[in-house]
Design an enzyme around this catalytic site. Structure first.
Site, mmCIF file in Angstrom:
data_model
loop_
_atom_site.group_PDB
_atom_site.id
_atom_site.type_symbol
_atom_site.label_atom_id
_atom_site.label_comp_id
_atom_site.label_asym_id
_atom_site.label_seq_id
_atom_site.Cartn_x
_atom_site.Cartn_y
_atom_site.Cartn_z
ATOM 1 N N ASP A 284 -7.296 -5.623 4.685
ATOM 2 C CA ASP A 284 -6.520 -4.378 4.638
ATOM 3 C C ASP A 284 -6.387 -3.799 6.039
ATOM 4 O O ASP A 284 -7.390 -3.461 6.667
ATOM 5 C CB ASP A 284 -7.289 -3.397 3.726
ATOM 6 C CG ASP A 284 -6.554 -2.091 3.482
ATOM 7 O OD1 ASP A 284 -5.378 -1.977 3.875
ATOM 8 O OD2 ASP A 284 -7.170 -1.186 2.880
ATOM 9 N N MET B 90 -12.148 -4.664 5.936
ATOM 10 C CA MET B 90 -11.157 -3.845 6.640
ATOM 11 C C MET B 90 -10.812 -4.527 7.966
ATOM 12 O O MET B 90 -11.706 -4.913 8.726
ATOM 13 C CB MET B 90 -11.715 -2.442 6.932
ATOM 14 C CG MET B 90 -11.911 -1.569 5.716
ATOM 15 S SD MET B 90 -10.437 -1.359 4.690
ATOM 16 C CE MET B 90 -9.268 -0.581 5.837
ATOM 17 N N HIS C 58 -1.521 -0.996 -3.977
ATOM 18 C CA HIS C 58 -2.771 -0.512 -3.389
ATOM 19 C C HIS C 58 -2.618 0.994 -3.155
ATOM 20 O O HIS C 58 -1.595 1.439 -2.648
ATOM 21 C CB HIS C 58 -2.986 -1.250 -2.063
ATOM 22 C CG HIS C 58 -4.272 -0.943 -1.388
ATOM 23 N ND1 HIS C 58 -5.498 -1.299 -1.913
ATOM 24 C CD2 HIS C 58 -4.547 -0.319 -0.208
ATOM 25 C CE1 HIS C 58 -6.467 -0.913 -1.085
ATOM 26 N NE2 HIS C 58 -5.906 -0.310 -0.045
ATOM 27 N N HIS D 177 -8.484 2.262 -3.465
ATOM 28 C CA HIS D 177 -9.438 2.120 -2.357
ATOM 29 C C HIS D 177 -10.029 3.494 -2.028
ATOM 30 O O HIS D 177 -9.334 4.360 -1.518
ATOM 31 C CB HIS D 177 -8.647 1.535 -1.165
ATOM 32 C CG HIS D 177 -9.434 1.349 0.082
ATOM 33 N ND1 HIS D 177 -8.848 0.979 1.273
ATOM 34 C CD2 HIS D 177 -10.761 1.488 0.349
ATOM 35 C CE1 HIS D 177 -9.764 0.891 2.202
ATOM 36 N NE2 HIS D 177 -10.933 1.199 1.674
ATOM 37 N N MET E 30 -8.421 9.116 0.530
ATOM 38 C CA MET E 30 -9.194 9.551 1.709
ATOM 39 C C MET E 30 -9.685 10.971 1.500
ATOM 40 O O MET E 30 -8.926 11.833 1.034
ATOM 41 C CB MET E 30 -8.308 9.500 2.946
ATOM 42 C CG MET E 30 -7.685 8.136 3.185
ATOM 43 S SD MET E 30 -6.650 8.171 4.636
ATOM 44 C CE MET E 30 -5.949 6.522 4.597
ATOM 45 N N GLY F 60 -0.538 1.855 9.865
ATOM 46 C CA GLY F 60 0.184 1.568 11.100
ATOM 47 C C GLY F 60 -0.678 1.224 12.299
ATOM 48 O O GLY F 60 -0.201 1.271 13.443
ATOM 49 N N SER G 81 0.838 -1.201 0.000
ATOM 50 C CA SER G 81 0.000 0.000 0.000
ATOM 51 C C SER G 81 0.875 1.253 0.000
ATOM 52 O O SER G 81 1.688 1.460 0.913
ATOM 53 C CB SER G 81 -0.893 -0.004 1.242
ATOM 54 O OG SER G 81 -1.500 1.254 1.384
ATOM 55 N N ASP H 268 -4.522 4.302 -1.463
ATOM 56 C CA ASP H 268 -5.580 4.694 -0.520
ATOM 57 C C ASP H 268 -6.008 6.143 -0.736
ATOM 58 O O ASP H 268 -5.212 7.064 -0.577
ATOM 59 C CB ASP H 268 -5.062 4.535 0.913
ATOM 60 C CG ASP H 268 -4.991 3.082 1.315
ATOM 61 O OD1 ASP H 268 -6.024 2.395 1.207
ATOM 62 O OD2 ASP H 268 -3.904 2.627 1.718
ATOM 63 N N MET I 155 -11.894 5.648 0.096
ATOM 64 C CA MET I 155 -12.482 5.931 1.419
ATOM 65 C C MET I 155 -13.112 7.307 1.332
ATOM 66 O O MET I 155 -12.577 8.311 1.808
ATOM 67 C CB MET I 155 -11.380 5.858 2.482
ATOM 68 C CG MET I 155 -10.935 4.430 2.766
ATOM 69 S SD MET I 155 -9.406 4.326 3.697
ATOM 70 C CE MET I 155 -8.226 4.338 2.353
#
Ligand code: DX5
Ligand code: ZN
Length: 225
Positions: free
Chosen positions: A174, A140, A36, A69, A40, A148, A11, A38, A71
C-alpha cells in the site's frame, strides 16, 4: 506458470469524496477486485479521514469486497463499528496500542478477514507471532497518513522475506504504487495491491489503468519463471 491470485483494489482516499457512489461504481465497472478504505485518526497518523458511515455508504452502492485499513492508535474501540458497516477485511497495525492477537481473533470471530499491517520501518519478524491469526499481512510502502507519496523501495526485501517465511499468506502492499512499483512488489511476492492516486486520476479511464497494471504484474511474474 504462476498461479498466485492477484488482486488490485483502488483506494477511495484518492477519489472525489463528493462523488463517493460514482467512484465505487467506476471501480466496479473497471474490473477492480475490491475497494480499499483508509481510516485515519489524527493520532496514529497526522491526518483525519473517514469513519464507519463512509464504509456503510460504500457498502450500499457496491458488492465489491471492502478492505478497511485502520490507521488508528486504538483500533479495538471501533473495529465492531466498521464490521457492522460492512467491512470484509479489517487491517490493523501491529504498532497500534492494542493486543493484535485478541483483535485479529475478534475480527475473524465476526466472519471477516483479519489483516495485520507493518509500517515501513517495522521488521518482518513483528508479524510472525500472529501468522496463525492473520489472513493477510500488509507491508506499507509509504509512511501511512497521506496519498500520493513516493514508493519506498527499501521495503522490498521485507516483502521477499515474508513471502519466503509465509508461502501461503496473502501479502498486500500500500502506497506509491504504479505499473513499475507494482511489478517490483509482485516479483518480491506481494499479491494484493492497494492503489490510490495512480488509479483515480483525472481522465477517469480506470479500466485501462487496471489492465495495464495487471499486464505489468504478469510480465514481472513470467520473467521470474
Ligand atoms: C496511505 C494509505 C494508502 C493510500 C495510497 O496512508 O494507506 O491506502 O491511499 O495512496 P497512493 O496510492 O496515492 O500512494
Ligand atoms: Zn491504506
Amino acid at each position: 506458470m504462476n498461479t498466485r491470485s492477484i488482486r488490485i483494489l483502488p483506494s477511495l482516499l484518492a477519489a472525489d469524496m463528493g462523488r463517493l457512489a460514482e467512484a465505487c461504481r467506476l471501480a466496479e465497472s473497471a474490473g477492480a477486485d475490491g475497494l480499499h478504505v483508509d481510516i485515519m485518526d489524527s493520532h496514529f497518523v497526522p491526518n483525519l479521514s473517514m469513519g464507519p458511515d463512509v464504509v456503510r455508504a460504500a457498502r450500499r452502492v457496491t458488492k465489491l469486497p471492502l478492505s478497511v485499513h485502520l490507521m488508528m492508535s486504538r483500533p479495538d474501540g471501533l473495529a465492531d463499528a466498521f464490521l457492522d458497516a460492512g467491512a470484509n477485511t479489517l487491517l490493523i497495525h501491529v504498532e497500534a496500542r492494542c493486543d493484535p492477537a485478541a483483535l485479529l481473533g475478534r475480527i475473524r470471530e465476526r466472519g471477516a478477514r483479519a489483516g495485520l499491517t507493518l509500517n515501513p520501518e517495522t521488521p518482518a519478524e513483528a508479524a510472525l507471532p500472529y501468522r496463525e491469526r492473520a489472513d493477510e499481512i500488509l507491508c506499507m510502502t509509504v509512511h501511512p497518513g497521506f496519498g500520493g507519496q513516493s514508493f519506498l523501495e527499501e521495503v522490498l526485501p521485507k516483502i521477499r522475506g515474508l513471502r519466503e517465511a509465509l508461502p501461503g499468506m496473502a501479502l498486500s502492499v500500500d502506497g506509491g504504487l504504479n505499473d513499475e512499483t507494482t511489478a517490483r512488489c509482485a516479483e518480491a511476492g506481494a499479491d494484493i495491491f492497494l492503489v490510490g492516486s495512480s488509479l483515480f486520476t483525472a481522465d477517469g479511464d480506470m479500466a485501462a489503468r487496471i489492465r495495464s497494471m495487471r499486464a505489468a504484474i504478469q510480465k514481472s511474474l513470467a520473467g521470474r519463471g
